[in-house]
Design a protein around this motif. Structure first.
Motif, PDB file in Angstrom:
ATOM      1  N   VAL A 196       0.821  -1.203   0.000  1.00 49.23           N
ATOM      2  CA  VAL A 196       0.000   0.000   0.000  1.00 49.23           C
ATOM      3  C   VAL A 196       0.856   1.254   0.000  1.00 49.23           C
ATOM      4  O   VAL A 196       0.699   2.161  -0.819  1.00 49.23           O
ATOM      5  CB  VAL A 196      -0.954  -0.014   1.210  1.00 49.23           C
ATOM      6  CG1 VAL A 196      -1.641   1.332   1.360  1.00 49.23           C
ATOM      7  CG2 VAL A 196      -1.991  -1.110   1.057  1.00 49.23           C
ATOM      8  N   ARG A 197       1.786   1.328   0.949  1.00 55.44           N
ATOM      9  CA  ARG A 197       2.558   2.557   1.090  1.00 55.44           C
ATOM     10  C   ARG A 197       3.453   2.793  -0.126  1.00 55.44           C
ATOM     11  O   ARG A 197       3.614   3.940  -0.582  1.00 55.44           O
ATOM     12  CB  ARG A 197       3.382   2.497   2.372  1.00 55.44           C
ATOM     13  CG  ARG A 197       2.525   2.616   3.626  1.00 55.44           C
ATOM     14  CD  ARG A 197       3.339   2.461   4.881  1.00 55.44           C
ATOM     15  NE  ARG A 197       3.782   1.079   5.069  1.00 55.44           N
ATOM     16  CZ  ARG A 197       4.566   0.677   6.066  1.00 55.44           C
ATOM     17  NH1 ARG A 197       4.988   1.557   6.956  1.00 55.44           N
ATOM     18  NH2 ARG A 197       4.919  -0.587   6.188  1.00 55.44           N
ATOM     19  N   GLU A 198       4.045   1.748  -0.666  1.00 54.68           N
ATOM     20  CA  GLU A 198       4.857   1.910  -1.864  1.00 54.68           C
ATOM     21  C   GLU A 198       4.023   2.431  -3.030  1.00 54.68           C
ATOM     22  O   GLU A 198       4.468   3.286  -3.799  1.00 54.68           O
ATOM     23  CB  GLU A 198       5.508   0.585  -2.235  1.00 54.68           C
ATOM     24  CG  GLU A 198       6.563   0.114  -1.245  1.00 54.68           C
ATOM     25  CD  GLU A 198       5.973  -0.649  -0.090  1.00 54.68           C
ATOM     26  OE1 GLU A 198       4.739  -0.588   0.099  1.00 54.68           O
ATOM     27  OE2 GLU A 198       6.732  -1.306   0.653  1.00 54.68           O
ATOM     28  N   SER A 199       2.789   1.918  -3.149  1.00 57.48           N
ATOM     29  CA  SER A 199       1.930   2.353  -4.247  1.00 57.48           C
ATOM     30  C   SER A 199       1.519   3.810  -4.092  1.00 57.48           C
ATOM     31  O   SER A 199       1.432   4.557  -5.076  1.00 57.48           O
ATOM     32  CB  SER A 199       0.688   1.464  -4.318  1.00 57.48           C
ATOM     33  OG  SER A 199       1.044   0.109  -4.497  1.00 57.48           O
ATOM     34  N   ILE A 200       1.252   4.247  -2.865  1.00 62.15           N
ATOM     35  CA  ILE A 200       0.856   5.637  -2.640  1.00 62.15           C
ATOM     36  C   ILE A 200       2.029   6.576  -2.881  1.00 62.15           C
ATOM     37  O   ILE A 200       1.893   7.643  -3.504  1.00 62.15           O
ATOM     38  CB  ILE A 200       0.308   5.801  -1.216  1.00 62.15           C
ATOM     39  CG1 ILE A 200      -1.038   5.064  -1.081  1.00 62.15           C
ATOM     40  CG2 ILE A 200       0.147   7.271  -0.857  1.00 62.15           C
ATOM     41  CD1 ILE A 200      -1.635   5.106   0.308  1.00 62.15           C
ATOM     42  N   VAL A 201       3.207   6.189  -2.419  1.00 61.60           N
ATOM     43  CA  VAL A 201       4.385   7.030  -2.629  1.00 61.60           C
ATOM     44  C   VAL A 201       4.696   7.183  -4.111  1.00 61.60           C
ATOM     45  O   VAL A 201       5.192   8.240  -4.559  1.00 61.60           O
ATOM     46  CB  VAL A 201       5.585   6.440  -1.863  1.00 61.60           C
ATOM     47  CG1 VAL A 201       6.880   7.149  -2.229  1.00 61.60           C
ATOM     48  CG2 VAL A 201       5.354   6.538  -0.361  1.00 61.60           C
ATOM     49  N   ALA A 202       4.398   6.179  -4.890  1.00 62.01           N
ATOM     50  CA  ALA A 202       4.700   6.218  -6.328  1.00 62.01           C
ATOM     51  C   ALA A 202       3.758   7.122  -7.113  1.00 62.01           C
ATOM     52  O   ALA A 202       4.002   7.361  -8.305  1.00 62.01           O
ATOM     53  CB  ALA A 202       4.651   4.804  -6.890  1.00 62.01           C
ATOM     54  N   LEU A 203       2.686   7.622  -6.501  1.00 66.01           N
ATOM     55  CA  LEU A 203       1.764   8.498  -7.219  1.00 66.01           C
ATOM     56  C   LEU A 203       2.446   9.810  -7.574  1.00 66.01           C
ATOM     57  O   LEU A 203       3.217  10.367  -6.773  1.00 66.01           O
ATOM     58  CB  LEU A 203       0.528   8.795  -6.367  1.00 66.01           C
ATOM     59  CG  LEU A 203      -0.510   7.700  -6.200  1.00 66.01           C
ATOM     60  CD1 LEU A 203      -1.585   8.147  -5.204  1.00 66.01           C
ATOM     61  CD2 LEU A 203      -1.154   7.353  -7.531  1.00 66.01           C
ATOM     62  N   PRO A 204       2.162  10.348  -8.739  1.00 71.01           N
ATOM     63  CA  PRO A 204       2.712  11.666  -9.083  1.00 71.01           C
ATOM     64  C   PRO A 204       2.024  12.764  -8.268  1.00 71.01           C
ATOM     65  O   PRO A 204       0.887  12.624  -7.840  1.00 71.01           O
ATOM     66  CB  PRO A 204       2.402  11.804 -10.575  1.00 71.01           C
ATOM     67  CG  PRO A 204       1.241  10.907 -10.797  1.00 71.01           C
ATOM     68  CD  PRO A 204       1.398   9.761  -9.838  1.00 71.01           C
TER      69      PRO A 204
END
Length: 1587
Positions: free
Chosen positions: A172-180
């Motif tokens: 989850v956190r990796e996916s959120i951090v990857a957002l532009p």
């Protein structure tokens, strides 16, 4: 409301003019917009329906056609000239200016809605949704998400769609951090996308915070590793967004401010109502947002529990869709002084509110309910996720739903003092602006309740009272909500889950969490009821099933034959409802407060000598005072709250004779009546007879002086109210249907319950008697009550059973199963179904079982429906061979056949009935089935249905049961089992607590028992049918659940009482007397409490245990065994589910290890060890040198042993898998599954062993109680304490063995994996990276430093000082039990609760408090037994000791003889003493004959009846004041103290003001033999302890 009552439809012959418009759907139940008919909308041509000119706006025309001039509204009732001439101030004839302004501008609530509709579409509804047609729901559920998808904000919605998979993979956190990075400004995100954006971003921020707090390091951990993202954070945007990546924190902050939210926060309706999408937007009846018509747009965890709970909450809010329009219309009619219009809209609002409980019941707690299933232990996972982002932002609470706060304002709630009241006001300030404006408009302007009260119209008052009950009553929405929350929270709290955002998470030491929440809901309900009921002194659940529910007055209009039975055993009773404001629907019930017959009143009056005092007022107290006040409120004359002797006799409980009633007479007569003694010796309760029969027999064998003292005629008759309790209402199904706006009458189909009078009163005669309720409504034809004109009103009330209503879809097939008068509700069903011709596809089947043709009710009416092809009727006559058969031509044909019961009839029609039972997913018709009748009828119907399914569809009876259980879970199988008086035998063997505790039903093929009010019931077969779900019963299995039974209002529910008689096993063994030994009594209570803890721990852990074991149940009801879980929690889309299964096991096992089974091996067990050690040290000749088992040391060594450390390391490995995501867990899937399964198997085996040891200890108390009373109490106490200490030592040893067994298993098992080589290589790589491949000396942390254990003491015995030292150290480390500081704000309180475990906190606090009190109460004895050197005394302490010693020396001693002789004489001793008195014999005994028909006056009739009854003798002494009997203080004196010598102790902590050491001799009233044996015992006099 009905079409014929509509002002437009009524003029059109009862049909809506829009129904025949070209283009509208055939047989449509829709009408023009603005129509008063609830739920109507019009997609067709409204102009043609109302002849609206084309050039005129429809909305303007509809609004203008209702408008009148200001003078027509405000000056329509100008007084006459004569009245004006008598007025001193004629200025008051003019209207107030605020009234003029309001009429000119319109009703405030309507204006708020008009403004919202005009501005909302253009602004993206940023002020909040509010429309006439959709209320507070979005007009288009797809508009805002669609706008967001067409904007750059699509990246947020796309990630929300992927979140369940990301949670499962731990990414989850990796996916959120990857957002532009993306701004939330107007140039990027349009207004139309605001609501979807705030929902998406709020959920992303909350799930990020959830993952941060639950990353695999919150439990058992070794070398914790934290994920640290390489990105900017939103720390500068406020404390809510601290630690949240800036790429979502900044747009969330910006969009929140655009929506008027000062600080970002996630609301309840964000997650539910605004996070839904509709399956069919055109399916609008009765409202569009139904559970089955919605899907969750962006789930977080993707599990069934989350989606069912959120959909159920959204459906509950959506069921209020038409509520705002109805409320605004009510305000308009109040402004226009339009009483008739207000009446229509109030009825419309009442119908809307009555739908809400059904919507809330879509949240189902039954495992077989498919997609509606919400288990309590999984539900609170949402609580963790939705925790407030900070202490200052509002929490996500159900009180944020607008219907709650809107109805509080509408009904004029005045008090908000409770926790939930204060929380409601707090959350109201954070609602959208349109919602707040609407609430303010109805709260501060043209208040509807005030207008209704001023109007004095009984119809308006009655309908408003119905609205109050529908919303906040016990059987209304708030009551339904309270009981469902109680069940869910009990499961959640017992499983150790406490992270909820309301009061449910509180760890108040004064009560269990779910009970405290229940109490807070009760306080809030009483605050809502206060403007209408005044101050309520009882809890709302105590009002259910009492006179409090009968709030209307009525009269019996007539009785009619419904069959050809000449005795009229079944009759139709018609009640007058005119000017009551009562409305009802098919399936509703009428509660009736019956009146005792004049004959029964005459018996009591004659025996007590009350014939001359019938109109005297009685001094009231307790329930009778509340009843008198209730009568005054219902009569709208609060000042007239008094009752006479006749009122008590007519409205009190006279029959049957209960044990409590017989004991009251027995005590009042000082055990001098042989008749009463004979009644008390009965082998079943209640006794078939009345108080009049008992008094008529007792007056002839009781000394007149005793009788005169007992029933004093010279006082205020207060004893009469104490003797006769208030009668309870009887509930009957309404058997009529009316399409009128306000029905004028209601029909009841009443079967007369008849029984034979007890031989104690009847002798050899055969006397038939009728039940109180049925005898009042359907008396014997030759009875005097049939011809006496009744001048008294009766109290009635309407209740709506949530589990006995027609389906919303009128085309759904229905089958009705009835026995005798059980046909009553079905008459209203078929009348309602056939009143409209829209059910052409529906099928109605009636299966009726009666005794004979003469008792076939409503035959003519049913033949009409059968001949018209509207209904199928199948009959079974149990005592008649003249049968009736339904043939295919649609007729009932005479046919000779052997008598049969209804089960045989069901088997005969098995093919179609089986199709109806089976759900549509199973290929069946998914019909609705209803059963109404006695318990015997219910059994017969269920047996027939099971056999029918077995014959046609299933291979085994077990499969048939599962199909039936599925129908119950889907709420398609409904019961209305009415009360049938069935005395319970009291001569069965008693069931000990240990036997009850062993029947928890958590293993396959085992039985499930519960204890309720001294009786034991086997509810195994009933559990799948329980309307409240299976888990709430299973969580109370094996224990006495009387408290929960009372809290859920089951005690006063006749339907529950009648069902319980079917599952009765036997009476529960009462607490032994122990021959007056207080120490044994205290130990018994303590051990019984510990046994309950072991059972509750076992039952609570099984809910998660069996889900962790990986069993799967797809909701098809095919599991049957309790070892099956509700859902496959281990995999998602064929990948390991780290977010659900792995995290569930990690949290579960961490709690188990870190707490060390704190409920079983914590302070509660320490308390037992302390008191048992004290007993052994006190009874030993060596005193402090006595050797004791090192129970606490064994437990401490087990928790800190190398095996425990190895287990902690394995659990920490599981946590690291959660932290690192699926990159490593994929190589250990099967190892994790295997380790979890073996762990929980050992867990439950340990809990079962601990329970069995506790049961052995409980059995030891029975053995001690059976010892000779003359045996030395010290010896008995020492023997028991020795055995119990050995039992505790075995428990501690079992914990040690548990750790040793579990330590043998490992998570890393490459041989089990799909690719063993890759699994081994992954382990090597991880060891190399973290350095453990080369350095094997890592420090292990499990939350506590292992204590040093001396080798010579390992496994050996210890002395009393060692035990005392451990106990004092634990209490010192835990701190003295002091009340925790209350957080200053509600939000801080919400966050504080998430850090506590309420059940464990409650148990630990209680045990530590008891140990502290014990140590304080026995300081001197402990100092004497201890070898520790005494502490030095200060000067102040020395002075206090000297002063205390001086006072003791000056105190006069109490002689032992006087101390013992002054104790209260028991009821048995008074009974034996009375045998020496002269007993008057009955010399002129004559049978009671039925008096001739009396005149029409009730009082005169009683006087005539009393002439032929046993009348109280009137001696001269009875006419003068008689000294009152000795008070309890005089009889008891100082009180006999049971002492145990100089080495006695106080085993229980005594609350302040309670007497210590009182005699515990308790004379049971169950058996006269027991009483006599206890009365002959001479008790020794002992000296009270000085410590």
């Amino acid at each position: 409301m009905f079409a014929r009552s509509c002002p437009v439809s009524g003029n059109a012959g009862g049909h809506c003019p829009a129904g025949s418009i070209v283009g509208s759907r055939p047989n449509s139940r829709i009408g023009p917009r603005g129509c008063a008919f609830s739920g109507y909308c019009q997609p067709g041509d409204v102009r043609a329906a109302f002849d609206i000119p084309k050039e005129v706006d429809v909305e303007t025309w509809l609004r203008m056609r209702e408008r009148k001039s200001i003078n027509e509204i405000l000056y329509q009732n100008i007084p006459s000239a004569q009245e004006v001439s008598r007025m001193k101030d004629i200025d008051q004839l003019n209207a107030q200016e605020h009234d003029l302004l309001a009429v000119a501008l319109g009703a405030p609530a309507r204006q708020v809605m008009i403004r919202a509709e005009e501005i909302g579409p253009a602004t993206g509804w940023k002020d909040g949704y509010l429309t006439v047609e959709h209320g507070f729901c979005p007009p288009d559920y797809n508009e805002s998400p669609g706008a967001l998808a067409n904007s750059p904000g699509r990246i947020w919605s796309d990630l929300c769609e992927r979140i369940p998979g990301c949670v499962a993979r731990g990414r989850v956190r990796e996916s959120i951090v990857a957002l532009p990075a993306l701004d939330g400004t107007e140039d990027v995100i349009p207004d139309k996308a605001l609501w979807a954006a705030v929902v998406a971003l709020g959920m992303l921020c909350s799930i990020y915070r959830y993952e941060e707090k639950n990353d695999g390091n919150e439990g058992v951990t070794v070398s914790p590793k934290r994920y640290r993202p390489n990105c900017d954070m939103g720390d500068d945007l406020g404390e809510e967004l601290v630690g949240i990546p800036r790429n979502i924190a900044l747009p969330y902050w910006q969009i929140s401010r655009r929506l008027g939210r000062a600080v970002p926060h996630l609301t309840f309706f964000d997650q539910s109502s605004f996070n839904m999408k509709l399956k069919d937007p055109t399916s609008t009846f009765p409202y569009v947002g139904r559970f089955e018509n919605m899907e969750m747009r962006w789930p977080v965890f993707g599990e069934r529990t989350e989606m069912a709970f959120q959909k159920g909450c959204a459906a509950t809010s959506a069921s209020f869709q038409h509520g705002p329009d109805a409320i605004a219309s009510c305000q308009e009619h109040v402004m226009n002084r339009n009483v008739e219009g207000l009446l229509r809209e109030l009825i419309r609002l009442k119908e809307i509110l009555e739908r809400m409980p059904n919507a809330f019941h879509t949240i189902n707690t039954n495992p077989s309910s498919g997609e509606n299933y919400v288990p309590g232990h999984q539900w609170v996972r949402w609580g963790k996720f939705s925790a407030p982002l900070s202490k200052r932002c509002p929490a996500s609470s159900g009180l944020q739903f607008p219907p709650f706060l809107v109805m509080d304002a509408f009904l004029g709630r005045k008090k908000y003092d409770s926790f939930l009241g204060a929380e409601g006001l707090h959350l109201r300030a954070w609602l959208p602006s349109n919602v707040r404006a609407f609430i303010a408009a109805i709260e501060y302007h043209y208040r509807i309740p005030e207008f209704v009260k001023q109007s004095g119209d009984p119809r308006l008052i009655g309908v408003l009272d119905g609205i109050v009950e529908a919303y906040t009553g016990e059987r209304g929405f708030m009551g339904t909500h309270r009981y469902k929350v109680y069940g869910i929270l009990e499961i959640a709290s017992k499983t150790g889950r406490t992270e909820t955002n309301g009061l449910s998470g509180s760890s108040d030491p004064n009560g269990k969490p779910w009970e405290e929440t229940h109490k807070q809901f009760s306080e809030a309900m009483k605050e809502r009821l206060e403007p209408y009921r005044g101050d309520i002194v009882v809890e709302p659940n105590e009002m259910r099933g009492t006179f409090e529910e009968c709030r209307y007055k009525s009269r019996v209009l007539g009785r009619s034959f419904v069959d050809t039975d000449p005795n009229r055993s079944i009759t139709r009773v018609t009640l007058d409802l005119q000017n009551t404001g009562i409305t009802f629907q098919p399936g509703d019930r009428l509660a009736v407060m019956p009146l005792n017959t004049w004959a029964e009143c005459a018996k009591v009056a004659a025996a007590l000598g009350l014939g001359e005092f019938l109109d005297y007022e009685v001094a009231l107290d307790g329930p009778w005072r509340r009843f008198a006040q209730h009568i005054g409120t219902v009569s709208r004359c609060p000042a007239a709250s008094h009752l006479t002797v006749k009122d008590i006799l007519r409205r009190g409980h006279l029959a049957p004779i209960t044990k409590e009633l017989a004991l009251k007479v027995h005590d009042m007569l000082r055990a001098s009546s042989s008749t009463v003694i004979k009644v008390l010796a009965t082998d079943e309760w209640p006794v078939r007879g009345s108080l009049g029969d008992l008094l008529q027999a007792a007056v002839t064998d009781t000394d007149p002086h005793i009788w005169d003292k007992a029933f004093d005629l010279t006082g205020d008759f207060s004893w009469l109210g104490d003797l006769i309790p208030v009668e309870v209402p009887r509930t009957y199904s309404i058997s009529s249907y009316s399409d009128e706006l306000l029905p004028l009458t209601a029909d009841l189909t009443v079967s007369r319950a008849e029984y034979k009078l007890c031989s104690t009163f009847a002798g050899e005669a055969d006397i038939n008697c009728a039940g109180i309720g049925s005898g009042f409504l359907n008396p014997f034809i030759d009875s005097t009550d049939e011809v006496i004109e009744d001048e008294e009103d009766i109290l009635i009330g309407v209740s709506r059973p949530l589990n006995f209503q027609l389906p919303i879809d009128r085309a759904a097939p229905c089958a009705y199963f009835a026995g005798g008068s059980g046909i009553a509700p079905f008459r209203s069903f078929w009348q309602a179904r056939f009143a409209s011709q829209t059910n052409a596809a529906g099928r109605d089947i009636l299966c009726l079982g009666v005794q004979s043709r003469e008792k076939f009710c409503y035959e003519d009416e049913l033949r009409e429906y059968v001949e018209a092809g509207l209904m199928e009727v199948h009959l079974a006559f149990s005592r008649d061979s003249r049968g009736l058969v339904y043939d295919q031509s649609g007729n009932l044909v005479e046919k000779q056949m052997p008598p049969r019961y209804i089960d045989a009839l069901i088997v005969e029609q098995g093919a179609i009935i089986s199709e109806l039972v089976m759900s549509k997913k199973q290929g069946g018709l998914g019909g609705y089935l209803y059963v109404c009748g006695s318990v015997a009828v219910f059994d017969s119907v269920m047996n027939g249905i099971r056999r029918a399914i077995y014959n046609h569809f299933s291979a085994t009876i077990e499969t048939s049961d599962m199909i039936v259980n599925r129908a119950f879970a889907e709420r398609r199988f409904m019961l209305d089992v009415f009360m049938t008086p069935k005395p319970l035998p009291c001569n069965l063997p008693t069931i000990p607590l240990s036997q009850l505790a062993r029947h928890t039903g958590h293993r396959p093929e085992s039985r499930m028992w519960i204890g309720v009010h001294g009786n034991v019931y086997d509810v195994t077969d009933f559990t799948p049918m329980h309307p409240g779900g299976t888990l709430i019963i299973k969580s109370n299995a094996g224990v006495d659940c009387s408290r929960a039974f009372d809290n859920l209002a089951h005690t006063n529910n006749p339907e529950v009482s009648s069902l319980l008689t079917k599952y009765f096993v036997g009476p529960l063994t009462p607490k032994p007397e122990f021959h007056g030994c207080q120490e044994l009594s205290g130990l018994y209570d303590l051990w019984a409490g510990y046994l309950r803890t072991t059972v509750e721990t076992l039952v609570a852990h099984q809910f998660e245990m069996y889900e962790i074991m990986g069993a799967r149940d797809d909701g098809d009801g095919t599991s049957g065994a309790f070892l099956r879980g509700s859902e496959n929690v281990w995999s998602r889309e064929h990948l390991v589910n780290l977010g659900l299964g792995v995290r569930m096991f990690y949290d579960y096992q961490s709690r188990l290890l870190q707490g060390g089974f704190s409920a079983l091996f914590g302070p509660k067990l320490q308390e037992l060890v302390l008191k048992l050690s004290f007993v052994l040290a006190d009874s030993s000749s060596t005193g402090a040198n006595v050797r004791l088992p090192d129970v606490l040391g064994t437990i401490a060594r087990a928790k800190t042993s190398p095996e425990a450390l190895a287990i902690s390391q394995e659990v920490a490995v599981v946590g690291q898998y959660i932290c690192s995501g699926s990159s490593h867990a994929r190589f250990a899937e099967r190892g994790i599954f295997s380790y979890a399964s073996k762990s929980v198997e050992l867990d439950i085996s340990l809990l079962e062993d601990i329970r069995e040891e506790a049961c052995h200890g409980m059995d030891a108390f029975d053995s001690i109680a059976a010892m000779d009373a003359n045996a030395d109490s010290h010896h008995r106490l020492a023997v028991l304490a020795t055995f119990l200490m050995q039992t505790l030592a075995r428990m501690a040893k079992r914990l040690e063995v548990f750790y040793a067994k579990l330590a043998r298993h490992k998570v890393h098992q490459p041989e089990l994996e799909h690719n063993p080589a890759r699994s081994r290589w992954d382990l090597v790589r991880r060891k190399i990276r973290d350095g453990s491949f080369f350095i094997l000396t890592q420090e292990t942390v499990i939350g506590a430093v292992p204590a040093y254990v001396a080798a010579h003491n390992k496994g050996g015995s210890i002395d009393f000082d060692s035990v005392l030292g451990r106990i004092q150290a634990d209490i010192t480390n835990a701190g003295r039990p002091v009340p925790s500081p209350v957080p200053q704000t509600l939000n801080a309180m919400h966050l504080a609760r998430a850090n506590t475990r309420p059940m464990e906190t409650y148990e630990d606090h209680t045990a530590r408090r008891a140990m502290t009190n014990f140590l304080d109460a026995n300081k001197r004895a402990i100092r004497r037994l201890s070898k520790m050197s005494p502490t030095k005394l200060t000067l102040e302490q020395l002075q206090a000791a000297v002063e205390q010693q001086r006072q003791e020396i000056n105190r006069p001693p109490t002689p032992p003889a006087s101390d013992g002789s002054s104790r209260r004489s028991s009821s048995l001793e008074r009974l034996i003493a009375s045998q020496n008195l002269h007993v008057r014999q009955r010399t002129n005994s004559r049978p009671i004959t039925r008096p001739p028909t009396p005149p029409l006056d009730g009082t005169a009739a009683m006087n005539i009846m009393m002439n032929r009854l046993n009348v109280r003798s009137r001696s001269r002494a009875s006419l003068i004041p008689v000294p009152r009997p000795p008070s309890s203080v005089t009889e008891t004196g100082v009180g006999g103290r049971m002492e145990s010598g100089s080495r006695s102790m106080s085993m229980r902590s005594m609350p302040p003001g309670s007497e210590r050491g009182q005699s515990s001799v308790r004379l049971s009233t169950n058996s006269l033999r027991t009483l006599k044996l206890g009365g002959d015992r001479v008790l020794p006099v002992k000296i009270a302890p000085t410590f």
